[in-house]
Design a protein around this motif. Structure first.
Motif, PDB file in Angstrom:
ATOM      1  N   ALA A   1      -9.382  14.270  -1.642  1.00  0.00           N
ATOM      2  CA  ALA A   1      -8.912  13.140  -1.253  1.00  0.00           C
ATOM      3  C   ALA A   1      -7.300  12.864  -2.349  1.00  0.00           C
ATOM      4  O   ALA A   1      -7.440  12.985  -3.289  1.00  0.00           O
ATOM      5  N   ASP A   2      -6.314  12.544  -1.535  1.00  0.00           N
ATOM      6  CA  ASP A   2      -5.130  12.117  -2.102  1.00  0.00           C
ATOM      7  C   ASP A   2      -4.982  10.364  -2.111  1.00  0.00           C
ATOM      8  O   ASP A   2      -5.599  10.013  -0.995  1.00  0.00           O
ATOM      9  N   LEU A   3      -4.693  10.111  -3.160  1.00  0.00           N
ATOM     10  CA  LEU A   3      -4.809   8.449  -3.103  1.00  0.00           C
ATOM     11  C   LEU A   3      -3.338   7.844  -3.103  1.00  0.00           C
ATOM     12  O   LEU A   3      -2.313   8.453  -3.916  1.00  0.00           O
ATOM     13  N   PHE A   4      -3.049   6.923  -2.223  1.00  0.00           N
ATOM     14  CA  PHE A   4      -1.607   6.216  -2.454  1.00  0.00           C
ATOM     15  C   PHE A   4      -1.739   4.583  -2.535  1.00  0.00           C
ATOM     16  O   PHE A   4      -2.575   4.156  -1.967  1.00  0.00           O
ATOM     17  N   TRP A   5      -0.738   4.393  -3.342  1.00  0.00           N
ATOM     18  CA  TRP A   5      -0.694   2.957  -3.542  1.00  0.00           C
ATOM     19  C   TRP A   5       0.856   2.434  -3.517  1.00  0.00           C
ATOM     20  O   TRP A   5       1.796   3.152  -4.328  1.00  0.00           O
ATOM     21  N   PRO A   6       1.065   1.626  -2.643  1.00  0.00           N
ATOM     22  CA  PRO A   6       2.595   1.326  -2.728  1.00  0.00           C
ATOM     23  C   PRO A   6       3.110   0.588  -3.926  1.00  0.00           C
ATOM     24  O   PRO A   6       2.798  -0.762  -3.985  1.00  0.00           O
ATOM     25  N   SER A   7       3.659   0.997  -4.757  1.00  0.00           N
ATOM     26  CA  SER A   7       3.948   0.324  -6.193  1.00  0.00           C
ATOM     27  C   SER A   7       4.802  -0.869  -6.047  1.00  0.00           C
ATOM     28  O   SER A   7       4.862  -1.629  -6.971  1.00  0.00           O
ATOM     29  N   ASN A   8       5.781  -0.889  -4.898  1.00  0.00           N
ATOM     30  CA  ASN A   8       6.597  -1.917  -4.699  1.00  0.00           C
ATOM     31  C   ASN A   8       6.072  -2.884  -3.503  1.00  0.00           C
ATOM     32  O   ASN A   8       6.851  -3.551  -2.923  1.00  0.00           O
ATOM     33  N   SER A   9       4.711  -2.956  -3.527  1.00  0.00           N
ATOM     34  CA  SER A   9       4.189  -3.790  -2.436  1.00  0.00           C
ATOM     35  C   SER A   9       4.303  -5.079  -2.594  1.00  0.00           C
ATOM     36  O   SER A   9       4.440  -5.592  -3.852  1.00  0.00           O
ATOM     37  N   ALA A  10       4.259  -5.867  -1.457  1.00  0.00           N
ATOM     38  CA  ALA A  10       4.492  -7.232  -1.699  1.00  0.00           C
ATOM     39  C   ALA A  10       3.322  -7.975  -2.325  1.00  0.00           C
ATOM     40  O   ALA A  10       3.290  -9.029  -2.991  1.00  0.00           O
ATOM     41  N   SER A  11       2.205  -7.208  -2.473  1.00  0.00           N
ATOM     42  CA  SER A  11       0.821  -7.932  -3.346  1.00  0.00           C
ATOM     43  C   SER A  11       1.454  -7.752  -4.652  1.00  0.00           C
ATOM     44  O   SER A  11       1.003  -8.926  -5.425  1.00  0.00           O
ATOM     45  N   ASN A  12       1.975  -6.840  -5.180  1.00  0.00           N
ATOM     46  CA  ASN A  12       2.316  -6.563  -6.705  1.00  0.00           C
ATOM     47  C   ASN A  12       3.247  -7.287  -6.809  1.00  0.00           C
ATOM     48  O   ASN A  12       3.121  -8.131  -7.975  1.00  0.00           O
ATOM     49  N   GLN A  13       4.340  -7.732  -6.157  1.00  0.00           N
ATOM     50  CA  GLN A  13       5.327  -8.452  -6.355  1.00  0.00           C
ATOM     51  C   GLN A  13       4.579 -10.227  -6.604  1.00  0.00           C
ATOM     52  O   GLN A  13       4.938 -10.865  -7.481  1.00  0.00           O
TER      53      GLN A  13
END
Ligand SMILES: Cc1cc2nc3c(=O)[nH]c(=O)nc-3n(C[C@H](O)[C@H](O)[C@H](O)COP(=O)(O)OP(=O)(O)OC[C@H]3O[C@@H](n4cnc5c(N)ncnc54)[C@H](O)[C@@H]3O)c2cc1C
Length: 516
Positions: free
Chosen positions: A412-424
């Motif tokens: 499996a490959d894992l993806f996480w949007p580093s500039n996500s609204a959640s992170n901000q």
């Protein structure tokens, strides 16, 4: 041969031919070999797997637990695990270097800490009998009702969890807050300083429940046990035996029923639907260096997936890609998140770490934060210099990450949007909290929160999307997800182990009432 298996072994058709350890997909070959039938199989022996094993064993259901890692028996000599200062192969799962702090060359070995390197996210997880409990900081933290329902659907009754399942788990893990005599020692200086900083800023700070035996911590302090918890060890295991890891409670209780057999060093490579609502589970038995020494196949009636968020999701994605579980839906792999986690630090005006001590014991809840509710927990970190307190932040991030199946690597490959609204949003929340602490204490906001790593991977086979509210996989009556894969990306500003275990207890109650 175990009592569990002796009763039910028979020869059956095909055995899947296995490939390399843990990553390669396995498809049926023409090889005729022995296949063992067992009533129930649990894959993985972390929080979900430990709960499932105990409850199956107590219900008289013959069960095998297939666990990829080895057993870790605490020795009187206090040398079960390696230390941060002298890492060796025991630190890390099948890797030529360590994976936390500096990358130190080590021998390839079935060590306790594993990592999944993804796009935008690095996720750490445990490997061994006891799963994440071998490496965790043992914080055992119940979310409040309001925040719980920001993550979970109303089909899960918080009132019931609060009344029945959280207390049930606590009665076995036995977490408790740090006693004052231990908090007052130098080993917990950074926790005390943090409590003072928070109090001055008018923040709600509290001692957290921790699943350690404080008497053993006292013995460490008195020089009667190897210093381990008090010197901030943890991610490679705690040699004094202070940590109440699952192998020493849930799993040993499961084995004591006589109905549960744990098979360490068994890496499950494939799950597939067999006939008559049964499942075939194929695994590689490995030695401690990771070499495959046997390939095995089991048939079971009930299959419980507890390989952790990433392990369980990978097995399901592979089964979907290979057509071995054809009715899985397209939601597998989605709604993954790092528990709104970030790492940061504050710089104080005095000494903080004369002993680099621990364990993590206190936290601040800032739930009326204008950006996002967050919890802040100082944690022992041996690389952190004096005057600095390392802090873990937990918030409610949206489960915007996902895992997909990579057919070329067969993993499996894992993806996480580093500039996500959640992170901000989380970053704003952390900053607002630091501003409050800094302006009240004349401290410095030392570091931007780092959202690129987590020790709390959650989701991938989540409630409603892939499973019903009791973990039963849609389309498969006897297939269950009982681990962190079930949870949509967050446990509501808390560390996840208690909620994973409580939800597993709830699912097992439903399963056993259904089948008995
Ligand atoms: C460094 C660190 C510190 C942490 N501190 C805390 C804390 O203080 N409090 C807290 O609540 N949480 C903490 N966590 C998180 C906690 O450990 C996890 O949330 C929890 O262990 C997840 O439980 P689980 O049942 O989903 O899976 P896990 O506990 O991860 O167990 C999964 C098991 O499945 C096995 N497995 C995986 N794939 C396979 C396969 N193919 N075949 C066979 N076996 C397989 C693994 O080896 C593992 O033993 C920490 C985690 C880390 C890494």
């Amino acid at each position: 041969m175990s009592r569990v298996l002796k009763r039910r072994q028979f020869l059956q058709g095909s055995l899947a031919a296995a490939a390399s350890v843990g990553v390669s997909a396995v498809r049926a070959s023409a090889v005729r070999t022995k296949e063992d039938y067992i009533e129930a199989i649990v894959i993985g022996s972390g929080f979900g797997g430990a709960v499932a094993s105990l409850r199956l064993g107590q219900a008289g259901i013959e069960t095998i637990v297939l666990e990829r890692g080895r057993r870790w028996q605490i020795t009187d000599a206090g040398d079960t695990f390696c230390t941060y200062q002298k890492p060796d192969g025991r630190s890390t799962w099948l890797s030529p270097t360590t994976i936390v702090f500096d990358q130190v060359p080590i021998e390839v070995y079935t060590g306790v800490l594993d990592v999944k390197r993804g796009d935008g996210m690095i996720a750490y997880r445990g490997a061994g009998v006891g799963g994440g409990s071998l490496v965790y900081s043992a914080i055992t933290y119940q979310p409040n009702e309001e925040l719980f329902y920001q993550v979970f659907p109303r089909t899960i009754s918080y009132e019931e969890l609060d009344r029945v399942y959280y207390p049930r788990v606590r009665s076995i893990l036995k977490p408790s807050p740090v006693p004052d005599d231990i908090l007052q020692t130098n080993y917990n200086l950074s926790s005390r300083i943090f409590l003072e900083l928070a109090a001055k800023a008018g923040l709600k700070a509290r001692k957290l429940d921790v699943a350690v035996d404080w008497d053993i911590v006292r013995q460490e302090i008195a020089g009667q046990k190897v210093p381990s918890a008090i010197t901030g060890q943890g991610y490679y295991g705690i040699n004094s035996g202070a940590k109440n890891s699952l192998d020493r409670n849930y799993l040993s209780m499961a084995e004591a029923t006589g109905n549960v057999e744990i098979r360490p060093l068994h890496v499950v490579t494939s799950i597939e639907e067999s006939d008559k609502e049964r499942y075939r589970v194929v695994c590689n038995q490995i030695n401690e260096q990771g070499t495959v020494i046997a390939q095995k196949s089991f048939i079971c009636r009930y299959l419980f997936l507890a390989a952790g968020s990433i392990g369980t999701t990978e097995l399901l994605l592979r089964a979907k890609a290979n057509g071995t579980l054809r009715r899985l839906n397209n939601q597998v792999g989605k709604f993954w998140g790092p528990n709104g986690g970030a790492v940061s630090a504050i710089i104080t005006n005095g000494l903080t770490n004369p002993t680099q001590g621990g364990p993590a014991t206190v936290g601040v809840e800032y739930f009326d934060n204008p950006s996002d509710p967050i919890t802040l927990e100082p944690f022992p970190a041996p690389i952190v210099p004096e005057t600095v307190i390392a802090l873990a932040t937990l918030s409610i991030g949206k489960p915007e990450g996902y895992l997909t199946y990579n057919t070329s690597t067969q993993s499996a490959d894992l993806f996480w949007p580093s500039n996500s609204a959640s992170n901000q949003k989380n970053a704003q929340a952390v900053q607002s909290l630091y501003q409050r602490i800094n302006s009240a204490n004349n401290t410095t906001f030392g570091q931007q929160p780092d959202f690129s790593a987590t020790v709390h991977p959650l989701g991938g086979a989540t409630i409603d999307a892939v499973c019903n509210t009791y973990g039963q996989v849609h389309g498969y009556r006897n297939l269950f997800v009982v681990d962190g894969a079930f949870i949509p990306g967050s446990t509501a500003c808390t560390n996840p182990s208690l909620t994973i275990a409580a939800l597993a207890e709830r699912s097992m109650d439903r399963f056993l009432n259904r089948s008995t």
